[in-house]
Design a protein around this motif. Structure first.
Motif, PDB file in Angstrom:
ATOM      1  N   UNK A  35       0.855  -1.178   0.000  1.00  0.00           N
ATOM      2  CA  UNK A  35       0.000   0.000   0.000  1.00  0.00           C
ATOM      3  C   UNK A  35       0.896   1.234   0.000  1.00  0.00           C
ATOM      4  N   UNK A  36       0.905   1.922  -1.113  1.00  0.00           N
ATOM      5  CA  UNK A  36       1.834   3.035  -1.286  1.00  0.00           C
ATOM      6  C   UNK A  36       1.612   4.142  -0.254  1.00  0.00           C
ATOM      7  N   UNK A  37       0.324   4.435   0.008  1.00  0.00           N
ATOM      8  CA  UNK A  37       0.024   5.512   0.952  1.00  0.00           C
ATOM      9  C   UNK A  37       0.489   5.147   2.360  1.00  0.00           C
ATOM     10  N   UNK A  62       7.536   6.426   5.899  1.00  0.00           N
ATOM     11  CA  UNK A  62       8.809   6.905   5.357  1.00  0.00           C
ATOM     12  C   UNK A  62       9.418   6.001   4.320  1.00  0.00           C
ATOM     13  N   UNK A  63       8.662   5.052   3.781  1.00  0.00           N
ATOM     14  CA  UNK A  63       9.175   4.141   2.756  1.00  0.00           C
ATOM     15  C   UNK A  63       8.644   4.603   1.403  1.00  0.00           C
ATOM     16  N   UNK A  64       9.544   4.965   0.483  1.00  0.00           N
ATOM     17  CA  UNK A  64       9.130   5.484  -0.824  1.00  0.00           C
ATOM     18  C   UNK A  64       9.836   4.702  -1.930  1.00  0.00           C
ATOM     19  N   UNK A  65       9.058   4.182  -2.858  1.00  0.00           N
ATOM     20  CA  UNK A  65       9.568   3.480  -4.050  1.00  0.00           C
ATOM     21  C   UNK A  65      10.629   2.414  -3.747  1.00  0.00           C
ATOM     22  N   UNK A 107      -7.237   1.275  -4.019  1.00  0.00           N
ATOM     23  CA  UNK A 107      -6.686   0.945  -5.331  1.00  0.00           C
ATOM     24  C   UNK A 107      -6.085  -0.463  -5.369  1.00  0.00           C
ATOM     25  N   UNK A 108      -6.662  -1.380  -4.614  1.00  0.00           N
ATOM     26  CA  UNK A 108      -6.157  -2.755  -4.640  1.00  0.00           C
ATOM     27  C   UNK A 108      -7.250  -3.658  -5.169  1.00  0.00           C
TER      28      UNK A 108
END
Length: 646
Positions: free
Chosen positions: A172-174, A180-183, A542-543
């Motif tokens: 879950x990107x959000x 604090x975890x991005x890409x 969005x899943x």
């Protein structure tokens, strides 16, 4: 109350269930012995017996990560192994939903379902029926350390590319951005989707089943847990941490998964405030410690909107240590006593009542019919004896006249039996229309069309509209069956009334088929599904895989409801006229018996007293039949008085 006492009460419950099974088997033998048996009643009774023999007392433990839930399970049930059997060390937590029970046929094992199975459109229930799809690790019950080592697999994780985690519904990107975890290139995910554990622990052998559900993410991505498995548990134990109280994720889990699983009912729902040992303050002392616990209980009860008496403060860590070391003082300090008492007293008593209510619902009508028929036969035989006592045995002209009247009754009876057979043919046609209204082909066509339309829908909103259309179509299907059901019910009542009016049969109110319960269940699962879909924002955003799995779960439940409706309609149509047929059969026997007695009297050379004695002797088997049934009803713990008064 210590755990051995819970074990004793579970053992007592198991014995009680065995006695209940024995009593129902005696009833089945009684029906066979006295010619009341038929294929449909046999099927009903065998279904009940199978259900009782496979009955389990399921306790579901639900909590967010790091609440000490698995440690609590160890303390409650597995302390006598002398080790921390299920993995619950700090920083290590069970990653997959886990069921612990005893499978006598399969033996001791862990079965693990790989996480990639989420990509297949197959339910957990279907996977459970296919052991070949699971990875199995054999367990040695005589070696707690071997089991402890094997159970470490429950916390196994692996790193996979981010897009793979996304497909599995585990990214879950959000949520990641908030942490604090991005890409990231890779994401750590559980190796296993679900675990089944079987070993011959005494409590598990008595029928205890433990469901361990890890974290909000697991509940949010596995709709079957929330919509199927949690509602079927006898009790849900929701675990909080005393040092954090009710957090945001605790509250979301409570509202959207725990409360919905209970259907708004508070019975069978307990909250455990674990880790009370973390609230100890050397400066505040015992009084301050108790006050801090009470304050946290009061605050949590207000947030969860439950009574404070439903919250059990516990230190699972102290309880496990105390039991392993046989330290009664420490065990008392852990406060596990109240929770064990709740499980022993409330949950097992509740389960008993549920089983009794189910048995009364399923075979109460059969037992009532048996009782009415038996009483009727004895009453008619007694009346006949009293009539014969008043006869002039020497007056052959009178007995010949009675024989002629009885033959006329026999002839009239045969004509009406032909009318009954004609009515039954009409009923069979009507019943077939009713059964066909729930036909699998009709249901599957609706579901097939919905699935086809869903594959064209790329948005959650579009999917929601399709599932709403599915339920609307199924509602229409049920509604179409209403008129057919009403017509069938009227026909059944008319057939019963004819024989009551013409022969004075004892009135047995026929069981009437109703589709209301299926309509209610259909609406309920749609509402549950909508609540699930709209609530788990952090996991469903969005899943599409989760949304698809949710709808697959709903479709599976809807299909089962329609399947049960058709099965119940078929069973009802096959058995609803059986009590009347039994009465007709007994009526024929009464007429034939009366003719036989009159012939004996007419031809007898014996004295009046001898003839009366013979007739009285023929009442004994009927008295014995009624007495045996009364004993069986008592053993089944069925109170039929309430039915007889209605």
């Amino acid at each position: 109350m210590r755990n051995p006492e819970f074990k004793e009460q579970l053992h007592e419950y198991s014995q009680w269930r065995s006695q209940l099974i024995q009593a129902i088997e005696m009833y089945q033998e009684w029906r066979i012995r006295y010619g009341m048996n038929d294929v449909h009643s046999t099927g009903t009774i065998l279904n009940i017996l199978n259900g009782l023999e496979s009955d389990r007392v399921t306790l579901a433990f639900v909590a967010e990560f790091s609440r000490g839930k698995t440690e609590l399970i160890n303390a409650l049930f597995f302390a006598e192994t002398g080790v921390r059997l299920l993995p619950s060390a700090p920083g290590r937590t069970t990653m997959s939903p886990t069921e612990v029970f005893y499978d006598e046929e399969g033996g001791s094992y862990i079965r693990l379902l790989n996480i990639e199975s989420r990509l297949e459109d197959i339910s957990l229930a279907e996977y459970k029926n296919n052991p070949a799809r699971w990875t199995q690790i054999d367990l040695n019950f005589d070696s707690p350390t071997q089991m402890q080592e094997a159970f470490k697999e429950l916390i196994a994780t692996k790193s996979v590319p981010r897009d793979v985690a996304d497909k599995l519904g585990l990214w879950n990107e959000r949520e990641a951005a908030e942490q604090g975890v991005v890409n990231p290139e890779t994401v750590e995910i559980p190796c296993w989707r679900h675990a089944l554990i079987s070993f011959p622990h005494p409590l598990l052998k008595e029928g205890l089943c433990i469901l361990d559900t890890p974290g909000l993410n697991a509940l949010g991505t596995e709709p079957e847990l929330t919509l199927n498995m949690l509602p079927s548990a006898q009790a849900i134990i929701f675990v909080l941490a005393a040092d954090t109280g009710v957090t945001k994720s605790d509250l979301e889990m409570w509202r959207n998964h725990v409360c919905s699983a209970r259907g708004g009912r508070k019975h069978g729902l307990a909250v455990v405030m674990n880790k009370i040992d973390s609230m100890w303050d050397d400066l505040a002392g015992e009084t301050g410690y108790d006050a801090a616990i009470e304050s946290q209980i009061s605050t949590s009860a207000g947030i969860l909107n439950i009574d404070e008496s439903s919250i059990f403060p516990v230190s699972a860590k102290q309880a496990l240590l105390a039991k392993v070391k046989s330290d009664n003082v420490l065990l008392e300090k852990s406060r596990l006593y109240s929770l064990e008492k709740y499980l022993s007293d409330d949950i097992l008593k509740q389960r008993r009542q549920i089983l009794l209510n189910t048995i009364k619902k399923d075979i109460g009508f059969l037992v009532g019919e048996s009782s009415n028929l038996t009483d009727g036969k004895l009453t008619n035989a007694t009346k006949q004896l009293e009539e014969f006592k008043k006869l002039d045995f020497e007056n052959h002209e009178m007995t010949e006249k009675l024989m002629a009247e009885t033959r006329d009754r026999q002839q009239h009876y045969m004509v009406n039996v032909e009318n009954f057979q004609a009515s039954r043919k009409v009923f069979s046609v009507q019943a077939k229309i009713l059964i066909d209204s729930f036909a699998k082909e009709k249901v599957d066509e609706i579901i097939r069309q919905t699935r086809e339309d869903m594959t064209k829908s790329l948005t959650t909103y579009g999917m929601k509209q399709q599932i709403r259309k599915l339920f609307d179509d199924l509602r229409d299907l049920l509604q179409d069956a209403v008129d057919t059901t009403n017509e069938t019910r009227r026909l059944v009542k008319a057939i019963h009334k004819k024989f009551q009016d013409e022969y004075g049969f004892k009135e047995i109110e026929p069981q009437l088929f109703s589709i209301k319960q299926y309509q209610f269940e259909l609406e309920q699962i749609f509402e549950e599904g909508e609540a699930f879909r709209t609530s788990a924002k952090t996991t469903l955003t969005e899943q599409s895989i989760v949304v698809n799995r949710l709808y697959s779960t709903l479709i599976s439940k809807a299909r089962n409801i329609m399947k049960h409706a058709q099965k119940d309609a078929a069973a009802w149509s096959n058995s609803v006229l059986t009590p009347l047929m039994h009465q007709i059969k007994d009526h024929k026997k009464q007429i034939e018996g009366r003719l036989q007695m009159l012939r004996k009297i007419n031809e007898s050379k014996g004295s009046v007293a001898e003839n009366i004695a013979i007739l009285e002797q023929e009442l004994e088997p009927l008295k014995r039949q009624r007495s045996e049934l009364a004993t069986i009803i008592k053993a089944m713990q069925l109170d039929m008085s309430a039915d007889s008064e209605q």
